[in-house]
Design a protein around this motif. Structure first.
Motif, PDB file in Angstrom:
ATOM      1  N   LEU A 160       0.738  -1.307   0.075  1.00 17.63           N
ATOM      2  CA  LEU A 160      -0.173   0.085   0.144  1.00 17.63           C
ATOM      3  C   LEU A 160       0.810   1.198   0.045  1.00 17.63           C
ATOM      4  O   LEU A 160       0.553   2.285  -0.574  1.00 17.63           O
ATOM      5  CB  LEU A 160      -1.054   0.227   1.267  1.00 17.63           C
ATOM      6  CG  LEU A 160      -1.972  -1.297   1.154  1.00 17.63           C
ATOM      7  CD1 LEU A 160      -2.729  -1.199   2.305  1.00 17.63           C
ATOM      8  CD2 LEU A 160      -2.735  -1.423   0.069  1.00 17.63           C
ATOM      9  N   GLN A 161       2.063   1.360   0.809  1.00 18.83           N
ATOM     10  CA  GLN A 161       2.669   2.482   0.890  1.00 18.83           C
ATOM     11  C   GLN A 161       3.458   2.746  -0.477  1.00 18.83           C
ATOM     12  O   GLN A 161       3.527   3.944  -0.999  1.00 18.83           O
ATOM     13  CB  GLN A 161       3.943   2.064   1.694  1.00 18.83           C
ATOM     14  CG  GLN A 161       4.569   3.467   2.247  1.00 18.83           C
ATOM     15  CD  GLN A 161       5.819   3.188   3.342  1.00 18.83           C
ATOM     16  OE1 GLN A 161       6.032   2.077   3.640  1.00 18.83           O
ATOM     17  NE2 GLN A 161       6.526   4.211   3.554  1.00 18.83           N
ATOM     18  N   ALA A 162       3.631   1.617  -1.046  1.00 14.75           N
ATOM     19  CA  ALA A 162       4.504   1.962  -2.954  1.00 14.75           C
ATOM     20  C   ALA A 162       3.095   2.549  -3.574  1.00 14.75           C
ATOM     21  O   ALA A 162       3.748   2.887  -4.478  1.00 14.75           O
ATOM     22  CB  ALA A 162       4.845   0.435  -3.096  1.00 14.75           C
ATOM     23  N   LEU A 163       2.028   2.173  -3.393  1.00 14.80           N
ATOM     24  CA  LEU A 163       0.885   2.630  -3.994  1.00 14.80           C
ATOM     25  C   LEU A 163       0.227   3.821  -3.971  1.00 14.80           C
ATOM     26  O   LEU A 163      -0.278   4.530  -4.638  1.00 14.80           O
ATOM     27  CB  LEU A 163      -0.328   1.495  -4.042  1.00 14.80           C
ATOM     28  CG  LEU A 163      -0.009   0.147  -4.664  1.00 14.80           C
ATOM     29  CD1 LEU A 163      -1.043  -0.793  -4.476  1.00 14.80           C
ATOM     30  CD2 LEU A 163      -0.018   0.351  -6.184  1.00 14.80           C
ATOM     31  N   GLY A 164       0.704   4.255  -2.617  1.00 10.71           N
ATOM     32  CA  GLY A 164       0.023   5.622  -2.184  1.00 10.71           C
ATOM     33  C   GLY A 164      -1.223   5.436  -1.402  1.00 10.71           C
ATOM     34  O   GLY A 164      -1.915   6.357  -1.215  1.00 10.71           O
ATOM     35  N   ILE A 165      -1.775   4.022  -1.140  1.00 14.83           N
ATOM     36  CA  ILE A 165      -2.931   4.070  -0.550  1.00 14.83           C
ATOM     37  C   ILE A 165      -2.706   3.995   0.889  1.00 14.83           C
ATOM     38  O   ILE A 165      -1.726   3.480   1.433  1.00 14.83           O
ATOM     39  CB  ILE A 165      -3.370   2.794  -1.124  1.00 14.83           C
ATOM     40  CG1 ILE A 165      -3.853   2.696  -2.641  1.00 14.83           C
ATOM     41  CG2 ILE A 165      -4.828   2.327  -0.250  1.00 14.83           C
ATOM     42  CD1 ILE A 165      -4.196   1.410  -2.859  1.00 14.83           C
TER      43      ILE A 165
END
Length: 349
Positions: free
Chosen positions: A268-273
């Protein structure tokens, strides 16, 4: 999700002439000729695109006459009532135009609303967006569900929309009965949850309008902006506990992408979520509510049980031939894994 997007020829025959005559008498400005297409999505209540030379409308109908349906299921009258009441609040909804409970018109009850042009986002990982865009779309969903739970039910005329208090007890009873009336193949985890849930309801009570199925693909986003233009599919809405509604919305964080459109296991962190923790904190900041961490496992177990009961109902309708979507059988098959995941959360609780 190509299977859920776009339109096709209606699966139920509709008397075009009778419908057009009714629309002409009930919807100001309606002028034919009328053509009817059916949206591919929506297993529960079939939804149609009504096209005329000057205007496009949406019709949502029951899948069959009331006599052939489970009691209290497919409550399109309630959908119409709640969206009309929310018209001038911070909760974005389509404009309601007319309700028809007279089954003699097309053989089923239905309502008419405005057609809202925008995006339905089926994949909650939001492929093709930047991290900032993903964050903005999740922030907008958080804003809207918080706004819903802040609505003054008295002020919008919905004080009688449901029974206040004992929400979990009543809902567990309701969905237990719905599941038991829809069994095609027994699910052991459902039997365990039916026994466990009533004995582990968290203390305290709170009442707000609850959507009942608040998830990304039940919203129409602006064509280019991270802004919700309309929240759809209010069939399961009532007065209830906001923590039940919000935790249902948060189940995406616990369901794998291939199983009922979740985001569990993604970076999620890599996706910006946002993480679930950050998302819950933002909701609590907006509403002034507190969600105790120790109660969250119950809420998740309850919601997974509830979705499994709903999917089992879809499976039963597919077996009986009244389901409105080609994906109904596949959706029904999701009942067992969701019930089993619910039982896992119950054991943690």
């Amino acid at each position: 999700m190509e299977a859920f997007t776009g339109t096709r020829a209606p699966s139920h025959s509709i008397d075009n002439e009778a419908l057009a005559a009714w629309l002409g008498s009930q919807v100001p400005g309606f002028a034919g000729p009328l053509s009817i297409e059916q949206f591919k999505g929506g297993q529960s209540n079939p939804t149609y695109k009504l096209v005329t030379p000057g205007q496009t409308y949406v019709m949502r109908a029951k899948p069959a006459p009331a006599a052939k349906l489970l009691p209290s299921a497919h409550a399109i009258e309630r959908e119409y009532m709640v969206m009309r009441a929310l018209q001038d609040t911070e909760v974005p909804v389509p404009r309601m135009l007319a309700l028809c409970e007279d089954e003699s018109v097309i053989g089923r009850a239905f309502y008419i609303m405005e057609f809202v042009q925008g995006r339905v986002l089926w994949d909650q990982s939001l492929p093709g967006m930047t991290n900032a865009e993903r964050a903005a779309h999740y922030e907008e969903m958080n804003r809207v569900i918080a706004a819903l739970h802040r609505v003054d039910v008295q002020a919008v005329g919905l004080a009688g929309y449901g029974k206040p208090g004992n929400y979990f007890e009543r809902q567990i009873g309701r969905w237990s009965k719905q599941y038991q009336a829809s069994i095609t193949q027994p699910i052991e985890a459902m039997d365990r949850l039916i026994e466990w849930l009533p004995r582990h309801i968290p203390p305290g009570d709170d009442t707000s309008i609850v959507h009942g199925d608040f998830r990304m693909d039940n919203m129409i986003f602006h064509p280019t902006e991270p802004r919700i233009l309309a929240v759809l599919d209010w069939e399961l809405s009532t007065l209830g506990h906001p923590a039940a509604d919000f935790s249902y919305h948060c189940m995406s964080w616990h369901i794998p992408p291939g199983q009922f459109r979740g985001i569990a296991g993604l970076d999620l962190q890599a996706l910006g979520i946002p993480s679930q923790e950050a998302y819950v904190a933002r909701y609590c900041e907006r509403t002034g509510k507190t969600i105790r961490a120790e109660d969250f496992n119950f809420y998740l177990a309850y919601n997974l049980f509830r979705i499994a009961a709903i999917l089992q109902g879809i499976a039963k309708r597919a077996e009986d031939g009244t389901a409105s979507s080609a994906q109904a059988r596949e959706a029904g098959a999701g009942a067992r894994p969701l019930a089993e995941l619910g039982w896992q959360f119950a054991q943690r609780g």
